[in-house]
Write a protein that holds these residues in place. Structure first.
Motif, PDB file in Angstrom:
ATOM      1  N   LEU A 169     -10.648  -2.934  -3.062  1.00 36.79           N
ATOM      2  CA  LEU A 169      -9.525  -2.435  -2.253  1.00 36.79           C
ATOM      3  C   LEU A 169      -9.811  -2.422  -0.750  1.00 36.79           C
ATOM      4  CD1 LEU A 169      -6.748  -1.033  -2.101  1.00 36.79           C
ATOM      5  CD2 LEU A 169      -7.941   1.141  -2.379  1.00 36.79           C
ATOM      6  N   LEU A 170     -10.991  -1.939  -0.348  1.00 39.45           N
ATOM      7  CA  LEU A 170     -11.230  -1.737   1.088  1.00 39.45           C
ATOM      8  C   LEU A 170     -11.323  -3.045   1.882  1.00 39.45           C
ATOM      9  CD1 LEU A 170     -11.221   0.835   2.773  1.00 39.45           C
ATOM     10  CD2 LEU A 170     -11.300   1.231   0.347  1.00 39.45           C
ATOM     11  N   PRO A 171     -11.960  -4.098   1.341  1.00 35.63           N
ATOM     12  CA  PRO A 171     -11.909  -5.370   2.082  1.00 35.63           C
ATOM     13  C   PRO A 171     -10.465  -5.861   2.269  1.00 35.63           C
ATOM     14  CG  PRO A 171     -13.724  -5.411   0.543  1.00 35.63           C
ATOM     15  CD  PRO A 171     -12.928  -4.160   0.232  1.00 35.63           C
ATOM     16  N   MET A 172      -9.588  -5.563   1.303  1.00 40.32           N
ATOM     17  CA  MET A 172      -8.182  -5.962   1.470  1.00 40.32           C
ATOM     18  C   MET A 172      -7.538  -5.158   2.606  1.00 40.32           C
ATOM     19  SD  MET A 172      -4.885  -5.620  -0.984  1.00 40.32           S
ATOM     20  CE  MET A 172      -4.646  -3.961  -0.425  1.00 40.32           C
ATOM     21  N   ILE A 173      -7.792  -3.862   2.634  1.00 40.98           N
ATOM     22  CA  ILE A 173      -7.246  -3.025   3.710  1.00 40.98           C
ATOM     23  C   ILE A 173      -7.807  -3.468   5.064  1.00 40.98           C
ATOM     24  CG2 ILE A 173      -7.377  -0.683   4.691  1.00 40.98           C
ATOM     25  CD1 ILE A 173      -6.940   0.395   1.855  1.00 40.98           C
ATOM     26  N   ASN A 174      -9.122  -3.723   5.116  1.00 44.93           N
ATOM     27  CA  ASN A 174      -9.762  -4.167   6.365  1.00 44.93           C
ATOM     28  C   ASN A 174      -9.138  -5.489   6.834  1.00 44.93           C
ATOM     29  OD1 ASN A 174     -11.932  -3.705   8.303  1.00 44.93           O
ATOM     30  ND2 ASN A 174     -12.945  -5.482   7.394  1.00 44.93           N
ATOM     31  N   GLU A 175      -8.842  -6.376   5.897  1.00 44.92           N
ATOM     32  CA  GLU A 175      -8.225  -7.669   6.228  1.00 44.92           C
ATOM     33  C   GLU A 175      -6.798  -7.449   6.756  1.00 44.92           C
ATOM     34  OE1 GLU A 175     -10.324 -10.141   6.130  1.00 44.92           O
ATOM     35  OE2 GLU A 175      -8.873 -11.566   6.919  1.00 44.92           O
ATOM     36  N   ALA A 176      -6.112  -6.447   6.207  1.00 43.41           N
ATOM     37  CA  ALA A 176      -4.771  -6.130   6.713  1.00 43.41           C
ATOM     38  C   ALA A 176      -4.861  -5.657   8.167  1.00 43.41           C
ATOM     39  CB  ALA A 176      -4.125  -5.048   5.842  1.00 43.41           C
ATOM     40  N   VAL A 177      -5.914  -4.881   8.490  1.00 44.82           N
ATOM     41  CA  VAL A 177      -6.084  -4.415   9.875  1.00 44.82           C
ATOM     42  C   VAL A 177      -6.410  -5.617  10.779  1.00 44.82           C
ATOM     43  CG1 VAL A 177      -7.194  -2.751  11.411  1.00 44.82           C
ATOM     44  CG2 VAL A 177      -6.898  -2.169   9.002  1.00 44.82           C
ATOM     45  N   TYR A 178      -7.232  -6.565  10.291  1.00 40.62           N
ATOM     46  CA  TYR A 178      -7.481  -7.795  11.061  1.00 40.62           C
ATOM     47  C   TYR A 178      -6.177  -8.571  11.299  1.00 40.62           C
ATOM     48  CZ  TYR A 178     -12.595  -8.059  11.358  1.00 40.62           C
ATOM     49  OH  TYR A 178     -13.912  -7.841  11.687  1.00 40.62           O
ATOM     50  N   THR A 179      -5.321  -8.586  10.282  1.00 37.57           N
ATOM     51  CA  THR A 179      -4.054  -9.318  10.383  1.00 37.57           C
ATOM     52  C   THR A 179      -3.196  -8.710  11.494  1.00 37.57           C
ATOM     53  OG1 THR A 179      -4.259  -9.627   8.009  1.00 37.57           O
ATOM     54  CG2 THR A 179      -2.154 -10.209   8.945  1.00 37.57           C
ATOM     55  N   LEU A 180      -3.261  -7.383  11.605  1.00 42.47           N
ATOM     56  CA  LEU A 180      -2.552  -6.668  12.671  1.00 42.47           C
ATOM     57  C   LEU A 180      -3.224  -6.942  14.017  1.00 42.47           C
ATOM     58  CD1 LEU A 180      -0.375  -4.451  13.363  1.00 42.47           C
ATOM     59  CD2 LEU A 180      -2.205  -2.773  13.005  1.00 42.47           C
TER      60      LEU A 180
ATOM     61  N   PRO B  44      -0.784  -2.084   2.570  1.00 44.93           N
ATOM     62  CA  PRO B  44      -2.191  -1.755   2.816  1.00 44.93           C
ATOM     63  C   PRO B  44      -2.403  -0.815   4.007  1.00 44.93           C
ATOM     64  CG  PRO B  44      -1.724  -4.050   3.386  1.00 44.93           C
ATOM     65  CD  PRO B  44      -0.522  -3.533   2.686  1.00 44.93           C
ATOM     66  N   LEU B  45      -1.527  -0.884   5.024  1.00 46.32           N
ATOM     67  CA  LEU B  45      -1.723  -0.018   6.198  1.00 46.32           C
ATOM     68  C   LEU B  45      -1.242   1.401   5.892  1.00 46.32           C
ATOM     69  CD1 LEU B  45      -0.672  -2.622   8.915  1.00 46.32           C
ATOM     70  CD2 LEU B  45      -2.994  -1.959   8.246  1.00 46.32           C
ATOM     71  N   GLU B  46      -0.144   1.469   5.136  1.00 45.63           N
ATOM     72  CA  GLU B  46       0.359   2.768   4.663  1.00 45.63           C
ATOM     73  C   GLU B  46      -0.710   3.434   3.771  1.00 45.63           C
ATOM     74  OE1 GLU B  46       3.735   1.885   2.196  1.00 45.63           O
ATOM     75  OE2 GLU B  46       4.311   3.980   1.997  1.00 45.63           O
TER      76      GLU B  46
END
Ligand code: NAD
Length: 291
Positions: free
Chosen positions: A193-204, A228-230
């Motif tokens: 889960l966390l690498p996906m969330i971290n990737e969402a933050v990179y996308t932002l 993922p950001l929510e």
């Protein structure tokens, strides 16, 4: 080994949820926090969450009163003297957890078990910092605890089978389903889960999408109930960052590099829902995206 009295260290969002579920399932609970404001806040949160269960028909007023009556709070580790198991659910920081175990161990009876709700830190290392590595394991509840079905169980290298079986049996008595993970950084759920969330933050961070478009894309495009950001705001951005550090340090792979924007938010004290600001602003009636 029969568990009847359960201690909880840390009365934040996870600690209050764990206390809630244990008390609701008929266990006596002792709840401690280092911050004196946290305990009345935790009881108010548990009361509010039980009221919500009553409204849904999932709990009666009498059961609520009984459950609340089973929770004792305090700031002195002596309250854990009669506990069969103590679950540590304090801030995701190894130094803090070690300090807690140093105070906790002398207050416990010798046969008592200890579990940590850590999202990512080595159970073997945490267990080794106690006087009872064989009686120590990971018991990783999901947020919000009263709602989420899973508890991830993690055995350290020294955890005995007896300890594992006792905690597994308790998990079932709490009405939860367990999944067992080996003791590697972030275990199963947060390793994925966390690498996906971290990737969402990179996308932002890289301007690929706004907060709203990233969350909408993942909700409607992959059928996730939350974007993922929510979800990051819900977990707490400090916890998200701490887990990424554990993955990065523990696996020595650059793919786990925490996004600099996540670091910046944590530096600003924008930790998500719990501070009313993260990727969304929660000060009004509806969350508003901040980017
Ligand atoms: P939180 O910030 O809501 O609560 C942490 C609590 O620990 C606070 O009340 C704080 O006062 C208390 N605390 C800090 N130092 C302490 C000390 N020395 N002694 C006693 N209490 C102390 O954090 P949280 O989200 O409840 O996370 C707690 C643990 O649960 C962490 O290990 C985290 O990784 C894990 N966890 C979090 C989630 C999540 O979604 N937030 C999910 C599963 C597991």
């Amino acid at each position: 080994m029969s568990i009847q009295i359960i201690g909880v260290v840390g009365a934040g969002q996870m600690g209050n949820g764990i206390a809630h579920v244990c008390a609701q399932s008929g266990f006596d609970v002792r709840l401690l926090d280092a911050n004196p404001d946290s305990l009345p806040k935790a009881i108010a949160t548990i009361t509010g969450n039980m009221d919500r269960q009553i409204k849904k028909g999932a709990m009666t007023e009498a059961a609520k009163a009984e459950a609340l009556g089973r929770i004792k709070t305090g700031a002195d580790y002596a309250i854990f003297g009669d506990c069969d198991l103590v679950i540590e659910a304090a801030t995701e920081n190894e130094a803090i957890k070690r300090e807690i175990f140093k105070k906790l161990c002398p207050a416990l009876k010798k046969e008592a078990l200890i579990a940590s709700n850590t999202s990512s830190i080595s159970i073997t290392r945490l267990g080794a910092s106690t006087d009872r590595a064989a009686k120590f394991m990971g018991m990783h509840f999901m947020n919000p605890v009263p709602v989420m079905q899973l508890v991830e169980l993690i055995r350290g290298i020294a955890t005995s089978n007896e300890t594992y079986e006792a905690v597994k049996e308790l998990t079932a008595k709490l009405g939860k389903t367990s999944a067992t993970a080996e003791d590697f950084p972030a275990f199963i759920v947060n390793r994925i889960l966390l690498p996906m969330i971290n990737e969402a933050v990179y996308t932002l961070y890289e301007g690929v999408g706004s907060v709203e478009s990233i969350d909408t894309a993942m909700k409607l495009g992959t059928n996730h109930p939350m974007g993922p950001l929510e979800l990051a705001d819900f977990i707490g951005l400090d916890t998200c960052l701490a887990v990424m550090h554990v993955l990065y340090d523990g696996l020595s792979d650059s793919k786990y590099r925490p996004c600099p924007l996540l670091v910046k938010y944590v530096e600003a004290g924008w930790l998500g829902r719990k501070t009313k600001r993260g990727f969304y602003d929660y000060s009004g009636p509806k969350p508003v995206p901040t980017r």
